[in-house]
Scaffold this motif. Structure first.
Motif, PDB file in Angstrom:
ATOM      1  N   VAL A 175     -28.518   6.662  10.978  1.00 16.87           N
ATOM      2  CA  VAL A 175     -29.066   7.856  11.000  1.00 16.87           C
ATOM      3  C   VAL A 175     -30.214   8.186  10.141  1.00 16.87           C
ATOM      4  CG1 VAL A 175     -28.360  10.377  10.577  1.00 16.87           C
ATOM      5  CG2 VAL A 175     -26.995   8.812  11.819  1.00 16.87           C
ATOM      6  N   THR A 176     -30.229   7.662   9.059  1.00 14.69           N
ATOM      7  CA  THR A 176     -31.039   7.800   7.914  1.00 14.69           C
ATOM      8  C   THR A 176     -32.385   7.078   8.393  1.00 14.69           C
ATOM      9  OG1 THR A 176     -29.605   8.189   6.048  1.00 14.69           O
ATOM     10  CG2 THR A 176     -31.736   7.669   5.578  1.00 14.69           C
ATOM     11  N   ALA A 177     -32.250   5.950   8.919  1.00 19.79           N
ATOM     12  CA  ALA A 177     -33.529   5.078   9.318  1.00 19.79           C
ATOM     13  C   ALA A 177     -34.124   5.463  10.333  1.00 19.79           C
ATOM     14  CB  ALA A 177     -33.110   3.722   9.470  1.00 19.79           C
ATOM     15  N   ALA A 178     -33.306   6.372  11.380  1.00 17.97           N
ATOM     16  CA  ALA A 178     -33.835   6.835  12.679  1.00 17.97           C
ATOM     17  C   ALA A 178     -34.492   8.169  12.239  1.00 17.97           C
ATOM     18  CB  ALA A 178     -32.462   7.385  13.535  1.00 17.97           C
ATOM     19  N   LYS A 179     -34.177   9.089  11.143  1.00 18.71           N
ATOM     20  CA  LYS A 179     -34.809  10.095  10.957  1.00 18.71           C
ATOM     21  C   LYS A 179     -36.177   9.843  10.162  1.00 18.71           C
ATOM     22  CE  LYS A 179     -35.369  14.489   9.474  1.00 18.71           C
ATOM     23  NZ  LYS A 179     -35.452  15.599  10.518  1.00 18.71           N
ATOM     24  N   VAL A 180     -36.135   8.768   9.459  1.00 20.11           N
ATOM     25  CA  VAL A 180     -37.301   8.262   8.815  1.00 20.11           C
ATOM     26  C   VAL A 180     -38.463   7.913   9.725  1.00 20.11           C
ATOM     27  CG1 VAL A 180     -38.403   6.596   7.433  1.00 20.11           C
ATOM     28  CG2 VAL A 180     -36.242   7.598   6.692  1.00 20.11           C
ATOM     29  N   ARG A 181     -38.041   7.014  10.815  1.00 18.39           N
ATOM     30  CA  ARG A 181     -38.802   6.606  12.035  1.00 18.39           C
ATOM     31  C   ARG A 181     -39.259   7.997  12.898  1.00 18.39           C
ATOM     32  NH1 ARG A 181     -41.902   3.069  12.742  1.00 18.39           N
ATOM     33  NH2 ARG A 181     -40.410   1.379  12.716  1.00 18.39           N
ATOM     34  N   LYS A 182     -38.493   9.023  12.967  1.00 16.02           N
ATOM     35  CA  LYS A 182     -38.756  10.201  13.851  1.00 16.02           C
ATOM     36  C   LYS A 182     -39.842  10.798  13.114  1.00 16.02           C
ATOM     37  CE  LYS A 182     -36.888  14.184  16.049  1.00 16.02           C
ATOM     38  NZ  LYS A 182     -35.305  15.005  16.145  1.00 16.02           N
ATOM     39  N   VAL A 183     -39.863  10.964  12.036  1.00 12.87           N
ATOM     40  CA  VAL A 183     -40.969  11.852  11.196  1.00 12.87           C
ATOM     41  C   VAL A 183     -42.181  10.993  10.998  1.00 12.87           C
ATOM     42  CG1 VAL A 183     -39.130  13.169  10.120  1.00 12.87           C
ATOM     43  CG2 VAL A 183     -40.041  11.210   8.891  1.00 12.87           C
ATOM     44  N   GLY A 184     -42.219   9.767  11.487  1.00 11.79           N
ATOM     45  CA  GLY A 184     -43.447   9.100  11.320  1.00 11.79           C
ATOM     46  C   GLY A 184     -43.703   8.081  10.410  1.00 11.79           C
ATOM     47  N   LEU A 185     -42.615   7.957   9.330  1.00 11.31           N
ATOM     48  CA  LEU A 185     -42.708   6.918   8.451  1.00 11.31           C
ATOM     49  C   LEU A 185     -42.037   5.611   8.829  1.00 11.31           C
ATOM     50  CD1 LEU A 185     -41.580   9.364   5.468  1.00 11.31           C
ATOM     51  CD2 LEU A 185     -43.837   8.822   6.507  1.00 11.31           C
ATOM     52  N   GLU A 186     -42.118   4.689   7.957  1.00 17.04           N
ATOM     53  CA  GLU A 186     -41.799   3.204   8.552  1.00 17.04           C
ATOM     54  C   GLU A 186     -40.628   2.810   7.563  1.00 17.04           C
ATOM     55  OE1 GLU A 186     -41.595  -0.147  10.342  1.00 17.04           O
ATOM     56  OE2 GLU A 186     -43.446   1.090  10.666  1.00 17.04           O
ATOM     57  N   PRO A 187     -39.185   2.786   8.332  1.00 18.20           N
ATOM     58  CA  PRO A 187     -38.017   2.575   7.548  1.00 18.20           C
ATOM     59  C   PRO A 187     -37.984   1.222   7.203  1.00 18.20           C
ATOM     60  CG  PRO A 187     -37.658   2.809  10.007  1.00 18.20           C
ATOM     61  CD  PRO A 187     -39.177   3.336   9.841  1.00 18.20           C
ATOM     62  N   THR A 188     -37.495   0.936   5.995  1.00 21.77           N
ATOM     63  CA  THR A 188     -37.328  -0.426   5.698  1.00 21.77           C
ATOM     64  C   THR A 188     -35.811  -0.434   5.090  1.00 21.77           C
ATOM     65  OG1 THR A 188     -39.645  -0.734   5.252  1.00 21.77           O
ATOM     66  CG2 THR A 188     -37.864  -2.534   4.275  1.00 21.77           C
ATOM     67  N   ALA A 189     -34.814  -0.886   5.893  1.00 21.51           N
ATOM     68  CA  ALA A 189     -33.505  -1.060   5.300  1.00 21.51           C
ATOM     69  C   ALA A 189     -33.201  -2.236   4.439  1.00 21.51           C
ATOM     70  CB  ALA A 189     -32.579  -1.070   6.476  1.00 21.51           C
ATOM     71  N   HIS A 190     -32.540  -2.158   3.301  1.00 19.00           N
ATOM     72  CA  HIS A 190     -31.894  -3.026   2.726  1.00 19.00           C
ATOM     73  C   HIS A 190     -30.645  -3.648   3.298  1.00 19.00           C
ATOM     74  CE1 HIS A 190     -33.370  -1.743  -1.559  1.00 19.00           C
ATOM     75  NE2 HIS A 190     -34.355  -1.407  -0.603  1.00 19.00           N
ATOM     76  N   ILE A 191     -30.652  -5.161   3.292  1.00 16.37           N
ATOM     77  CA  ILE A 191     -29.430  -5.888   3.892  1.00 16.37           C
ATOM     78  C   ILE A 191     -28.890  -6.782   2.356  1.00 16.37           C
ATOM     79  CG2 ILE A 191     -28.709  -7.754   5.319  1.00 16.37           C
ATOM     80  CD1 ILE A 191     -29.285  -5.276   6.823  1.00 16.37           C
ATOM     81  N   ALA A 192     -27.727  -6.402   1.976  1.00 20.60           N
ATOM     82  CA  ALA A 192     -27.261  -7.189   0.948  1.00 20.60           C
ATOM     83  C   ALA A 192     -26.402  -7.990   1.431  1.00 20.60           C
ATOM     84  CB  ALA A 192     -26.357  -6.289   0.117  1.00 20.60           C
ATOM     85  N   ALA A 193     -26.865  -9.488   1.321  1.00 22.91           N
ATOM     86  CA  ALA A 193     -26.238 -10.628   2.002  1.00 22.91           C
ATOM     87  C   ALA A 193     -24.557 -10.645   1.533  1.00 22.91           C
ATOM     88  CB  ALA A 193     -26.839 -11.881   1.502  1.00 22.91           C
ATOM     89  N   ARG A 194     -24.288 -10.725   0.306  1.00 25.40           N
ATOM     90  CA  ARG A 194     -22.833 -10.934  -0.073  1.00 25.40           C
ATOM     91  C   ARG A 194     -21.984  -9.682   0.324  1.00 25.40           C
ATOM     92  NH1 ARG A 194     -25.679 -13.860  -3.978  1.00 25.40           N
ATOM     93  NH2 ARG A 194     -25.978 -12.036  -5.219  1.00 25.40           N
ATOM     94  N   ARG A 195     -22.609  -8.525   0.893  1.00 30.98           N
ATOM     95  CA  ARG A 195     -21.657  -7.659   1.210  1.00 30.98           C
ATOM     96  C   ARG A 195     -21.380  -7.730   2.680  1.00 30.98           C
ATOM     97  NH1 ARG A 195     -25.164  -2.871  -1.787  1.00 30.98           N
ATOM     98  NH2 ARG A 195     -24.747  -3.518  -3.928  1.00 30.98           N
ATOM     99  N   LEU A 196     -22.057  -8.481   3.551  1.00 33.63           N
ATOM    100  CA  LEU A 196     -21.690  -8.600   4.933  1.00 33.63           C
ATOM    101  C   LEU A 196     -20.391  -9.507   4.900  1.00 33.63           C
ATOM    102  CD1 LEU A 196     -25.509  -9.664   6.012  1.00 33.63           C
ATOM    103  CD2 LEU A 196     -24.224  -7.784   6.569  1.00 33.63           C
ATOM    104  N   GLN A 197     -19.559  -8.746   5.849  1.00 40.42           N
ATOM    105  CA  GLN A 197     -18.291  -9.520   5.965  1.00 40.42           C
ATOM    106  C   GLN A 197     -17.945 -10.446   7.175  1.00 40.42           C
ATOM    107  OE1 GLN A 197     -15.544  -8.200   4.075  1.00 40.42           O
ATOM    108  NE2 GLN A 197     -16.928  -6.958   3.299  1.00 40.42           N
ATOM    109  N   SER A 198     -19.105 -10.731   7.937  1.00 34.89           N
ATOM    110  CA  SER A 198     -19.038 -11.629   8.790  1.00 34.89           C
ATOM    111  C   SER A 198     -20.440 -11.754   9.636  1.00 34.89           C
ATOM    112  CB  SER A 198     -18.022 -11.352   9.916  1.00 34.89           C
ATOM    113  OG  SER A 198     -18.280 -10.097  10.613  1.00 34.89           O
ATOM    114  N   THR A 199     -20.669 -12.954  10.380  1.00 32.22           N
ATOM    115  CA  THR A 199     -21.790 -13.149  11.266  1.00 32.22           C
ATOM    116  C   THR A 199     -21.815 -11.826  12.135  1.00 32.22           C
ATOM    117  OG1 THR A 199     -20.753 -14.260  12.673  1.00 32.22           O
ATOM    118  CG2 THR A 199     -22.003 -15.377  10.888  1.00 32.22           C
TER     119      THR A 199
END
Length: 281
Positions: free
Chosen positions: A47-71
């Protein structure tokens, strides 16, 4: 382009009203990095990333490897970010937590995460001018080389995002060493936006940025009231722009997103002198 002429911002759980506010301050297309927070749900991130895109900015999301539970966890995250928020850029980090799933570190996500297939075009990876509190410097250097090679092999554009520091001289020396080693990829230089000194000290200790704390304290003796900004860092790196190559500020919004955005805009404007108009034109 002058060092401070373009920049990116980073915020932790920005509200919708905050995103609207900075969209009215910074130029369209300005990257806004959305920090990975353990308590943040995927729904909130999307939702936050979509809002950032909607207002014309470039959303860059963090992905934390060790917090991912599965592929499947990673693929669901990528699918929703791309499909619902048109996210094309990620910052891939290890995450300072114990490994929970199949990804031991950021490198494994780059190598095995099928990012390009999911529509990701560019990734950032974290780097540490002052070193990492838990990883030896030679391991950091080897890991950086491996990540650069993996990103290239998978057709991903790449940039580096540095942990914030308070030492202009230290950052400059680190950037010169990086370039001397033949690493020419763009660098977003982490620095804290205008923030009160007590807040800066808290963030510095929490993030393991201890090497430059002494310089911060001695240099901020007259700024105990009000906010301390990264002026000296900007001035130093601006003076050596040719030597450090493609590098620009990455402002952490510890003192508030809107105030940081205003600082970034004002600093960019002051770094771009008015164009001279020839006589008679």
């Amino acid at each position: 382009m002058p060092f401070a002429g373009t920049y990116s911002l980073e915020a932790t759980r920005p509200g919708m009203a905050e995103v609207d506010k900075i969209a009215a301050i910074v130029p369209k297309g300005t990257p806004l990095y959305i920090t990975a927070v353990p308590t943040q749900s995927l729904d909130e991130l999307v939702v936050t990333a979509a809002k950032v895109r909607k207002v014309g900015l470039e959303p860059t999301a963090h992905i934390a490897a060790r917090r991912l539970q599965s592929t499947e966890d990673l693929q669901t995250t990528l699918r929703r970010l791309r499909g619902e928020a048109d996210v094309r850029r990620l910052l891939v980090i290890g995450g300072d937590v114990d490994r929970a799933g199949p990804y031991a570190d950021a490198l494994s996500v780059i190598q095995k995460g099928r990012l390009r297939e999911a529509g990701i075009e560019e990734i950032g990876i974290g780097v540490y001018p002052e070193g990492h509190p838990k990883i030896l410097s030679d391991r950091l250097e080897a890991a950086l080389d491996a990540k650069i090679a993996a990103a290239k092999a998978h057709g991903l554009k790449l940039h580096l995002v540095s942990q914030f520091s308070f030492s202009p001289e230290g950052i400059l020396a680190w950037l010169k060493k990086l370039r001397a080693c033949g690493i020419t990829v763009p660098v977003r230089v982490g620095m804290a936006g205008p923030t009160s000194l007590p807040s800066l000290l808290r963030y510095a200790k929490r993030c393991g940025v201890n090497a430059s704390l002494r310089g911060l304290i001695s240099g901020a003796a007259t700024a105990l009231i009000g906010n301390v900004g990264p002026d000296r860092i900007v001035e130093t790196l601006s003076a050596h722009a040719r030597e450090i190559g493609d590098a620009h500020p990455h402002y952490f919004a510890f003192g508030g997103l809107a105030d940081t955005a205003r600082y970034a805009v004002e600093t960019a404007a002051s770094s771009n002198p008015p164009r001279q108009i020839a006589a008679g034109s």
